[in-house]
Design an enzyme around this catalytic site. Structure first.
Site: not given
Length: 370
Positions: A82-84, A86
């Protein structure tokens, strides 16, 4: 290389990465995803049931037993944590996102399975934001200690046949016995560029290419033949505003100021909100808010409504008959969080070409030994 290469798909989502690898003749040997709706979508699309589990609570040796896979026998390990935490939209709040640590879970799985290649995908904020850089350095140092050669690049998905500008950080690692990590060449480009004009690349796919064939809808309507082609309802005030936004790429800032919504009067940022896609360009980033005009440039190029989940899925590069499970909110999240399948396919083909080349070299060596 005989037969299909094998892939382990971590943080698998709705199956965007897996679909790309399958198109390049790989086989999914194991997958894991925490979201039950995404697991169901993945199984329907890929034909493999993922472990529906939090990977931070599943040791890799236990996963290996469930997948019936042994260390050292997997060709590619793919991970898109999950990239949220960053993303630049989160600013400093992202530093405390508990999902950030899943980057190190990816490292644990690489350490155990020792795949021939690894693919790590995330937002560019991972190497731009201070807290992102800290995780990235830990990851890359760990991979180097394990004996992997690494190649990283920030790419635009539009350059690989996705009708969407979507910048992503791609890290491809190769075990030392596999040589330098391969990286796919861009297949598409700006129609005005020399490479496209000379025929060396194809022009970017556009919004029209992706969704121009779909039947028109009004806000709140649904295509009777496709439950995913369903336009969200709009309040009267928002609808009246969208009607005034110029067709084919118009911005909310082009609406007379006296007609602006209250939230825009003392706010100079987020100028893409309540704005339209342009027919003959790729879309902007498709996010989990992709069917809400207040979340970005998600108004249809000419119809007075937000785009539908089907349109968003097509702009991500999913097949036109892909079925997504769950509530509409869950479906939008699955679509927005997915790796675009054409981008994954380009990466998969580059790796497959390397595997085939290594297989030919090994065969030639054995032949000479006789």
């Amino acid at each position: 290389m005989n037969g299909a290469g094998t892939v382990i798909d971590l943080f698998a989502g709705a199956g965007g990465s897996a679909l790309g690898f399958i198109r390049a003749s790989f086989r999914i040997a194991g997958a894991a995803e925490i979201d039950p709706d995404a697991c169901r979508t993945y199984e329907g699309l890929i034909g493999v049931r993922p472990l529906c589990v939090d990977l931070s609570e599943l040791p890799p040796e236990m996963a290996a037993g469930l997948w019936n896979v042994k260390p050292g026998e997997i060709d590619v390990l793919v991970g898109c944590p999950p990239c949220q935490g960053f993303t630049r939209l989160r600013n400093d709040a992202g530093a405390s996102d508990p999902r950030n640590g899943l980057v190190m879970v990816f490292l644990e799985y690489v350490s155990y399975f020792r795949p021939r290649f690894l693919v790590f995908e995330n937002v560019p904020g991972l190497i731009r934001l201070p807290h992102g850089k800290a995780f990235y350095l830990k990851l890359t140092k760990g991979l180097l200690r394990l004996g992997y050669r690494l190649r990283k690049k920030e790419v635009d998905a539009a350059d690989y046949g996705v009708p969407q500008h979507r910048r992503r950080l791609i890290v491809i690692g190769a075990r030392k016995d596999m040589g330098q990590p391969p990286f796919p060449r861009a297949t598409h480009g700006d129609p005005r560029s020399p490479k496209v004009r000379s025929g060396r690349q194809l022009p970017w796919l556009t919004v029209r290419d992706a969704i121009g064939h779909l039947p028109p809808l009004r806000a709140g309507d649904q295509d009777p033949n496709d439950p995913l082609h369903r336009a969200p309802k709009m309040g009267e005030r928002v609808l009246r505003f969208i009607v005034q936004v110029p067709k084919d790429g118009g911005s909310r800032t082009q609406v007379p100021e006296e007609e602006w919504l209250p939230c825009h009067r003392n706010h100079n940022g987020h100028k893409d909100t309540y704005s339209r896609l342009a027919w003959d360009r790729p879309s902007g980033v498709i996010t989990s808010g992709c069917c809400n005009v207040s979340k970005g440039r998600f108004a249809h190029p000419e119809q007075d409504r937000a785009i539908t989940p089907r349109e968003a899925a097509l702009l991500q590069g999913f097949p036109p008959d892909a079925v997504f499970y769950g509530s509409l909110d869950s479906i939008r999240r699955q679509i927005g969080n997915a790796v675009p399948p054409p981008l994954a396919e380009a990466i998969a083909r580059a790796i497959r070409e390397r595997l085939e080349r290594r297989s030919l070299i090994e065969f030639s060596k054995r032949a000479k030994a006789f």
